[in-house]
Design a protein around this motif. Structure first.
Motif, short mmCIF file in Angstrom:
data_model
loop_
_atom_site.label_atom_id
_atom_site.label_comp_id
_atom_site.label_asym_id
_atom_site.label_seq_id
_atom_site.Cartn_x
_atom_site.Cartn_y
_atom_site.Cartn_z
N ALA A 120 0.83 -1.21 0.00
CA ALA A 120 0.00 0.00 0.00
C ALA A 120 0.87 1.25 0.00
O ALA A 120 0.56 2.24 -0.70
N ILE A 121 1.95 1.25 0.78
CA ILE A 121 2.87 2.39 0.79
C ILE A 121 3.49 2.59 -0.59
O ILE A 121 3.58 3.71 -1.09
N ASN A 122 3.89 1.48 -1.22
CA ASN A 122 4.51 1.59 -2.55
C ASN A 122 3.52 2.09 -3.58
O ASN A 122 3.88 2.87 -4.47
N ARG A 123 2.25 1.64 -3.49
CA ARG A 123 1.24 2.15 -4.42
C ARG A 123 1.02 3.64 -4.22
O ARG A 123 0.89 4.40 -5.19
N PHE A 124 0.97 4.07 -2.97
CA PHE A 124 0.80 5.49 -2.70
C PHE A 124 2.00 6.28 -3.23
O PHE A 124 1.83 7.35 -3.84
N MET A 125 3.20 5.78 -2.99
CA MET A 125 4.39 6.47 -3.49
C MET A 125 4.41 6.49 -5.01
O MET A 125 4.86 7.47 -5.62
N SER A 126 3.92 5.43 -5.63
CA SER A 126 3.87 5.39 -7.08
C SER A 126 2.91 6.46 -7.60
O SER A 126 3.22 7.17 -8.57
N ARG A 127 1.73 6.58 -6.95
CA ARG A 127 0.80 7.64 -7.37
C ARG A 127 1.40 9.01 -7.14
O ARG A 127 1.25 9.92 -7.98
N LEU A 128 2.07 9.17 -6.00
CA LEU A 128 2.70 10.47 -5.71
C LEU A 128 3.79 10.77 -6.72
O LEU A 128 3.94 11.93 -7.17
N GLU A 129 4.55 9.75 -7.11
CA GLU A 129 5.60 9.95 -8.10
C GLU A 129 5.01 10.36 -9.44
O GLU A 129 5.55 11.26 -10.12
N ARG A 130 3.89 9.71 -9.83
CA ARG A 130 3.25 10.10 -11.10
C ARG A 130 2.74 11.53 -11.04
O ARG A 130 2.84 12.28 -12.02
N GLN A 131 2.17 11.92 -9.90
CA GLN A 131 1.69 13.29 -9.78
C GLN A 131 2.84 14.28 -9.85
O GLN A 131 2.73 15.32 -10.53
N MET A 132 3.94 13.96 -9.18
CA MET A 132 5.09 14.86 -9.24
C MET A 132 5.69 14.90 -10.65
O MET A 132 6.11 15.96 -11.13
N GLU A 133 5.72 13.71 -11.29
CA GLU A 133 6.23 13.69 -12.66
C GLU A 133 5.35 14.51 -13.58
O GLU A 133 5.83 15.22 -14.47
N THR A 134 4.02 14.41 -13.37
CA THR A 134 3.10 15.22 -14.17
C THR A 134 3.35 16.70 -13.96
O THR A 134 3.39 17.49 -14.92
N THR A 135 3.52 17.08 -12.70
CA THR A 135 3.78 18.50 -12.40
C THR A 135 5.09 18.96 -13.02
O THR A 135 5.16 20.04 -13.63
N ASN A 136 6.12 18.12 -12.88
CA ASN A 136 7.42 18.49 -13.46
C ASN A 136 7.35 18.57 -14.98
O ASN A 136 7.93 19.48 -15.60
#
Length: 462
Positions: A224-240
């Motif tokens: 669950a932590i890894n899935r959350f971090m993956s979503r957060l990474e995608r959001q940050m990648e989208t922002t970047n």
């Protein structure tokens, strides 16, 4: 009442284990008490029985009279409890006392051959055995009864000793188990500290999956932590990406627009001024389209991770898309055809994202293809298809292979250059909906782009 979320998990486990050990110790102590009493009772009852049998064995009939010669050994057995007093009585067949204490009386209904009784004798509890013997001789026929009683001091002391030893063992074992339980709790919770140390030691910008050796019970937590971090990474990648794309892609058209505006302000020829204004207008539309596409892609990626999927009828998506393409920007009617089935074609997803993907494909067909453009919805087995077909020749194979990359444009002749983001948006929508993008070209039927999704015939609204 909600439990206190701040309560230590270690404290909860320790309290639960302690209560369990206390309850178990209480049950074991009660069992030990019952066992100790029963064991002491059984041991001293056997002494009484042995003594009574010796007395019965020494009883005989001589000349029609019952003679009792109590052996010394009968009371030597009972002398093993030196603090206890012993009383006895031998009753003849007529109920008279042959020897012993007349005050030793048992219940009148006692008719068993062998029985034990708890009585009061001289204000002290005693244990009495009643053993009967029947004589059937010519000179005498009848039953005599031997009563032997003993105070209960020794058996009570033995029961207390047994219970005390058992409780001591239970206490030692319970304390040992408590210590082992505390060690086990800390050992079981150690993986949580490893997870915490792994987070503390990594760079704050590091959103890669967490790789920590944990028990199988904690694997869902790590996942669950890894899935959350993956979503957060995608959001940050989208922002970047949005920031980088905006900085890279908007700088040139804005600079060109500013230069054209400066030239227009200095232009005195009406014809040249009109041409400059047309260029400014075209550049503004292109810039607006590019900005919309950049923001739409960021919105689609955000919705892919945050919006709950519901059942969507692809016919509705097609009709709502068609409503936006009735006329072009110059107010001219567009030839967009619809081919829809009579039954609902369900897919589970986000209606806004599906509509945005469909709009981009239809827009590409009008920009790069040839009219008429046909928007088709159909069901094929366990899949559903949303397809856009035009009469153009399609896109080169090199572009098909790179379809979905940002700012990759088809190498085709067109009056309107694209932004190179439309297919990237489509691919993001398909990735979130487990769909596929397919291209097909036929000289007689034109070029067809299909979005294929898994059907949701048996689903229900979320």
């Amino acid at each position: 009442m909600k439990p206190d979320q701040r309560t230590s998990l270690t404290r909860r486990l320790a309290l639960s284990i302690s209560l369990l050990l206390i309850a178990g110790g209480a049950l074991v102590s009660l069992a030990a008490l019952a066992y100790g009493r029963q064991a002491a009772q059984t041991a001293y009852d056997r002494l009484l029985l042995g003594s009574a049998r010796q007395v019965v064995a020494s009883t005989s009939v001589i000349d029609g009279r019952v003679m009792v010669d109590i052996p010394v050994s009968a009371f030597e057995l009972l002398a093993l409890a030196p603090e206890d007093r012993v009383v006895y009585r031998i009753i003849g067949h007529d109920g008279q006392t042959l020897t012993g204490y007349d005050s030793l009386v048992i219940p009148d209904d006692a008719a068993q051959e062998l029985a034990y009784y708890n009585l009061e004798y001289n204000d002290e509890p005693i244990r009495v055995i009643a053993l009967s013997k029947r004589f059937a001789e010519r000179a005498f026929s009848g039953t005599i009864q031997v009563l032997i009683g003993q105070t209960m001091r020794a058996r009570n002391a033995l029961a207390q000793e047994l219970v005390g030893n058992a409780v001591l063992v239970v206490a030692v074992v319970g304390l040992s188990m408590a210590i082992l339980a505390i060690v086990a709790v800390y050992s079981a919770l150690r993986p949580l500290y490893r997870i915490e140390r792994s987070f503390s030691s990594r760079d704050p910008r590091d959103l890669t999956p967490l790789h920590v050796a944990v028990p199988s019970e904690l694997t869902p937590v790590v996942n669950a932590i890894n899935r959350f971090m993956s979503r957060l990474e995608r959001q940050m990648e989208t922002t970047n990406n949005l920031i980088a794309d905006s900085a890279h892609q908007l700088r040139t058209p804005i600079a060109a627009l500013r230069a054209q505006t400066e030239l227009a302000t200095e232009e005195s020829d009406p014809a040249a001024l009109s041409l400059s204004l047309q260029r400014i207008h075209a550049r503004s539309r292109s810039l607006s389209r590019l900005t919309d596409q950049l923001l739409n892609r960021a919105l689609i990626i955000h919705r892919n991770d945050s919006v709950v999927r519901t059942r969507v009828d692809l016919r509705t998506v097609a009709m709502e898309t068609a409503d936006e393409f009735d006329i072009d920007s110059q107010g001219r009617a567009r030839e967009l055809r619809l081919q829809l089935p009579e039954f609902a074609v369900w897919v589970r997803g986000d209606a806004l994202s599906l509509r945005e993907a469909c709009k981009n494909l239809v827009n590409n067909a009008f920009v790069h293809g040839q009219a008429p453009v046909t928007l088709t919805v159909e069901a094929v087995g366990d899949q559903v298809v949303l397809a856009i077909q035009d009469q153009g020749k399609g896109i080169p194979i090199q572009t098909e292979l790179r379809a979905g990359e940002r700012f990759v444009q088809a190498d085709v002749a067109t009056t309107r250059p694209g932004t190179g983001i439309g297919l990237a948006i489509v691919q993001e929508v398909l990735r979130a909906h487990d769909g596929k993008l397919r291209f097909s070209s036929d000289d007689s039927r034109g070029f067809r782009v299909s979005m294929v999704f898994p059907a949701d015939w048996k689903g229900s609204d979320a």
